[in-house]
Scaffold this motif. Structure first.
Motif, PDB file in Angstrom:
ATOM      1  N   GLY A  55       0.332  -0.981  -0.153  1.00 40.39           N
ATOM      2  CA  GLY A  55       0.632  -0.032  -0.552  1.00 40.39           C
ATOM      3  C   GLY A  55       0.887   0.993   0.329  1.00 40.39           C
ATOM      4  N   ASP A  56       2.214   0.975  -0.665  1.00 36.51           N
ATOM      5  CA  ASP A  56       2.861   2.508  -0.045  1.00 36.51           C
ATOM      6  C   ASP A  56       2.922   3.240  -1.374  1.00 36.51           C
ATOM      7  N   SER A  57       2.600   2.404  -2.062  1.00 34.50           N
ATOM      8  CA  SER A  57       2.910   3.201  -3.598  1.00 34.50           C
ATOM      9  C   SER A  57       1.576   3.120  -4.821  1.00 34.50           C
ATOM     10  N   THR A  58       0.891   4.123  -5.531  1.00 32.49           N
ATOM     11  CA  THR A  58       0.013   4.065  -5.787  1.00 32.49           C
ATOM     12  C   THR A  58      -0.090   4.672  -7.525  1.00 32.49           C
ATOM     13  N   TYR A  59      -0.920   4.328  -8.060  1.00 30.58           N
ATOM     14  CA  TYR A  59      -0.997   4.617  -9.434  1.00 30.58           C
ATOM     15  C   TYR A  59      -1.149   4.458 -10.153  1.00 30.58           C
ATOM     16  N   TYR A  60      -1.807   6.285 -10.871  1.00 29.06           N
ATOM     17  CA  TYR A  60      -2.570   6.681 -12.099  1.00 29.06           C
ATOM     18  C   TYR A  60      -2.816   7.418 -13.021  1.00 29.06           C
ATOM     19  N   PRO A  61      -4.002   6.933 -14.464  1.00 23.94           N
ATOM     20  CA  PRO A  61      -3.147   7.548 -15.168  1.00 23.94           C
ATOM     21  C   PRO A  61      -4.118   9.486 -15.278  1.00 23.94           C
ATOM     22  N   ASP A  62      -3.642   9.921 -16.054  1.00 24.63           N
ATOM     23  CA  ASP A  62      -3.738  11.367 -16.164  1.00 24.63           C
ATOM     24  C   ASP A  62      -4.823  11.754 -15.426  1.00 24.63           C
ATOM     25  N   SER A  63      -6.161  11.009 -16.552  1.00 24.55           N
ATOM     26  CA  SER A  63      -7.478  11.165 -16.623  1.00 24.55           C
ATOM     27  C   SER A  63      -8.662  11.353 -15.289  1.00 24.55           C
ATOM     28  N   VAL A  64      -7.518  11.022 -13.902  1.00 17.51           N
ATOM     29  CA  VAL A  64      -7.948  10.312 -12.900  1.00 17.51           C
ATOM     30  C   VAL A  64      -7.350  11.320 -11.689  1.00 17.51           C
ATOM     31  N   LYS A  65      -6.202  11.215 -11.695  1.00 19.07           N
ATOM     32  CA  LYS A  65      -5.297  11.319 -11.260  1.00 19.07           C
ATOM     33  C   LYS A  65      -5.382  12.895 -10.119  1.00 19.07           C
ATOM     34  N   GLY A  66      -5.742  13.315  -9.246  1.00 21.24           N
ATOM     35  CA  GLY A  66      -6.048  14.223  -8.248  1.00 21.24           C
ATOM     36  C   GLY A  66      -7.670  14.178  -7.858  1.00 21.24           C
ATOM     37  N   ARG A  67      -8.044  12.901  -8.488  1.00 16.41           N
ATOM     38  CA  ARG A  67      -9.841  12.823  -8.092  1.00 16.41           C
ATOM     39  C   ARG A  67     -10.119  11.802  -7.001  1.00 16.41           C
ATOM     40  N   PHE A  68      -8.744  10.343  -8.055  1.00 15.86           N
ATOM     41  CA  PHE A  68      -8.834   9.468  -7.504  1.00 15.86           C
ATOM     42  C   PHE A  68      -8.534   8.828  -6.540  1.00 15.86           C
ATOM     43  N   VAL A  69      -8.451   7.757  -5.869  1.00 15.64           N
ATOM     44  CA  VAL A  69      -7.192   7.560  -4.700  1.00 15.64           C
ATOM     45  C   VAL A  69      -7.987   6.189  -4.029  1.00 15.64           C
ATOM     46  N   ILE A  70      -6.650   5.265  -4.635  1.00 12.33           N
ATOM     47  CA  ILE A  70      -6.457   3.776  -3.798  1.00 12.33           C
ATOM     48  C   ILE A  70      -6.261   4.146  -2.862  1.00 12.33           C
ATOM     49  N   ASN A  74      -5.122  -4.474   4.409  1.00 12.24           N
ATOM     50  CA  ASN A  74      -4.461  -6.065   4.154  1.00 12.24           C
ATOM     51  C   ASN A  74      -5.769  -7.075   5.560  1.00 12.24           C
ATOM     52  N   ALA A  75      -5.595  -6.227   5.865  1.00 15.22           N
ATOM     53  CA  ALA A  75      -6.009  -6.912   7.133  1.00 15.22           C
ATOM     54  C   ALA A  75      -7.624  -7.098   7.214  1.00 15.22           C
ATOM     55  N   LYS A  76      -8.491  -6.722   6.102  1.00 18.75           N
ATOM     56  CA  LYS A  76      -9.670  -6.973   6.068  1.00 18.75           C
ATOM     57  C   LYS A  76      -9.563  -7.273   4.496  1.00 18.75           C
ATOM     58  N   ASN A  77      -8.574  -8.056   3.411  1.00 21.76           N
ATOM     59  CA  ASN A  77      -8.761  -8.299   2.407  1.00 21.76           C
ATOM     60  C   ASN A  77      -9.411  -7.320   1.425  1.00 21.76           C
ATOM     61  N   THR A  78      -8.871  -5.730   1.145  1.00 24.51           N
ATOM     62  CA  THR A  78     -10.470  -4.973   0.606  1.00 24.51           C
ATOM     63  C   THR A  78      -9.654  -3.704   0.377  1.00 24.51           C
ATOM     64  N   VAL A  79     -10.004  -3.603  -1.205  1.00 24.98           N
ATOM     65  CA  VAL A  79      -8.990  -2.458  -1.503  1.00 24.98           C
ATOM     66  C   VAL A  79      -9.941  -1.675  -2.107  1.00 24.98           C
ATOM     67  N   TYR A  80     -10.216  -0.367  -1.781  1.00 21.77           N
ATOM     68  CA  TYR A  80     -10.997   0.731  -2.190  1.00 21.77           C
ATOM     69  C   TYR A  80     -10.651   1.955  -3.326  1.00 21.77           C
ATOM     70  N   LEU A  81     -11.705   2.397  -4.289  1.00 18.43           N
ATOM     71  CA  LEU A  81     -11.476   2.839  -4.706  1.00 18.43           C
ATOM     72  C   LEU A  81     -12.252   4.888  -4.846  1.00 18.43           C
ATOM     73  N   GLN A  82     -11.878   5.528  -3.649  1.00 21.78           N
ATOM     74  CA  GLN A  82     -12.350   6.651  -3.838  1.00 21.78           C
ATOM     75  C   GLN A  82     -12.408   7.782  -4.701  1.00 21.78           C
ATOM     76  N   MET A  83     -13.729   7.727  -5.635  1.00 20.47           N
ATOM     77  CA  MET A  83     -13.677   8.649  -6.100  1.00 20.47           C
ATOM     78  C   MET A  83     -14.754   9.901  -6.238  1.00 20.47           C
ATOM     79  N   ASN A  84     -13.505  11.000  -6.290  1.00 18.21           N
ATOM     80  CA  ASN A  84     -14.232  12.519  -6.217  1.00 18.21           C
ATOM     81  C   ASN A  84     -14.300  12.701  -7.328  1.00 18.21           C
ATOM     82  N   SER A  85     -14.872  14.431  -7.365  1.00 20.21           N
ATOM     83  CA  SER A  85     -15.447  15.249  -8.750  1.00 20.21           C
ATOM     84  C   SER A  85     -15.697  14.503  -9.822  1.00 20.21           C
ATOM     85  N   LEU A  86     -17.223  13.416  -9.926  1.00 19.68           N
ATOM     86  CA  LEU A  86     -17.581  12.763 -10.696  1.00 19.68           C
ATOM     87  C   LEU A  86     -17.412  13.139 -11.796  1.00 19.68           C
TER      88      LEU A  86
END
Length: 124
Positions: A55-70, A74-86
Motif C-alpha cells: 500500500g505504500d505506492s499508488t499509480y493513476y492515469p492522468d484522467s483520474v489523477k487528483g480525483r481518485f484515490v486507491i 490487508n487486514a480486511k482483504n479489501t481494496v477501495y477506490l474513492q472517486m471524487n469530483s466525478l
C-alpha cells in the motif's frame, strides 16, 4: 481460487463522490498487487488505479489523477477506490483486479483475478 467482489457503485450527479470496495477471498491478499479498471460502452477496458502490495505506492492515469484515490486494508482483504469530483465521462463498469507478484502493471491482461464489475453512472 481467488474471488473478488466489488460493491459501492451507483448513480451520482456530476461533482459527486462514490467509494467502491472490493473484497477478496480464497487467497493471500497481501501477496497481490491490486488495481481498478473500467469499461464504458463501446470502449476498451482502461486502467484507473493500482496499488502495491504494502500500500505504500499508488499509480493513476492522468484522467483520474487528483480525483481518485486507491487504498487497501490487508487486514480486511479489501481494496477501495474513492472517486471524487466525478464527471459524466467516468461512467463505466468498474472492475477490481489482482495479480500475484510485486510489479505493478497497468495493462489488464497482466492481471490474474477479476471481479464481476460494478456500474458507476454519473449524470450531468
Amino acid at each position: 481460487q481467488v474471488q473478488l467482489v466489488e460493491s459501492g457503485g451507483g448513480l451520482v450527479q456530476a461533482g459527486g463522490s462514490l467509494r467502491l470496495s472490493c473484497a477478496a477471498s480464497g487467497g493471500t491478499f497481501s501477496r497481490y498487487v491490486m488495481a481498478w479498471f473500467r469499461q464504458a460502452p463501446g470502449k476498451e477496458r482502461e486502467f484507473v488505479a493500482a496499488i502495491r502490495r504494502s500500500g505504500d505506492s499508488t499509480y493513476y492515469p492522468d484522467s483520474v489523477k487528483g480525483r481518485f484515490v486507491i487504498s487497501r486494508d490487508n487486514a480486511k482483504n479489501t481494496v477501495y477506490l474513492q472517486m471524487n469530483s466525478l464527471k459524466p465521462e467516468d461512467t463505466a463498469v468498474y472492475y477490481c483486479a489482482g495479480r500475484d507478484g510485486m510489479v505493478v502493471k497497468i495493462v489488464d491482461k497482466e492481471y490474474d483475478y477479476w471481479g464481476q464489475g460494478t456500474q458507476v453512472t454519473v449524470s450531468s
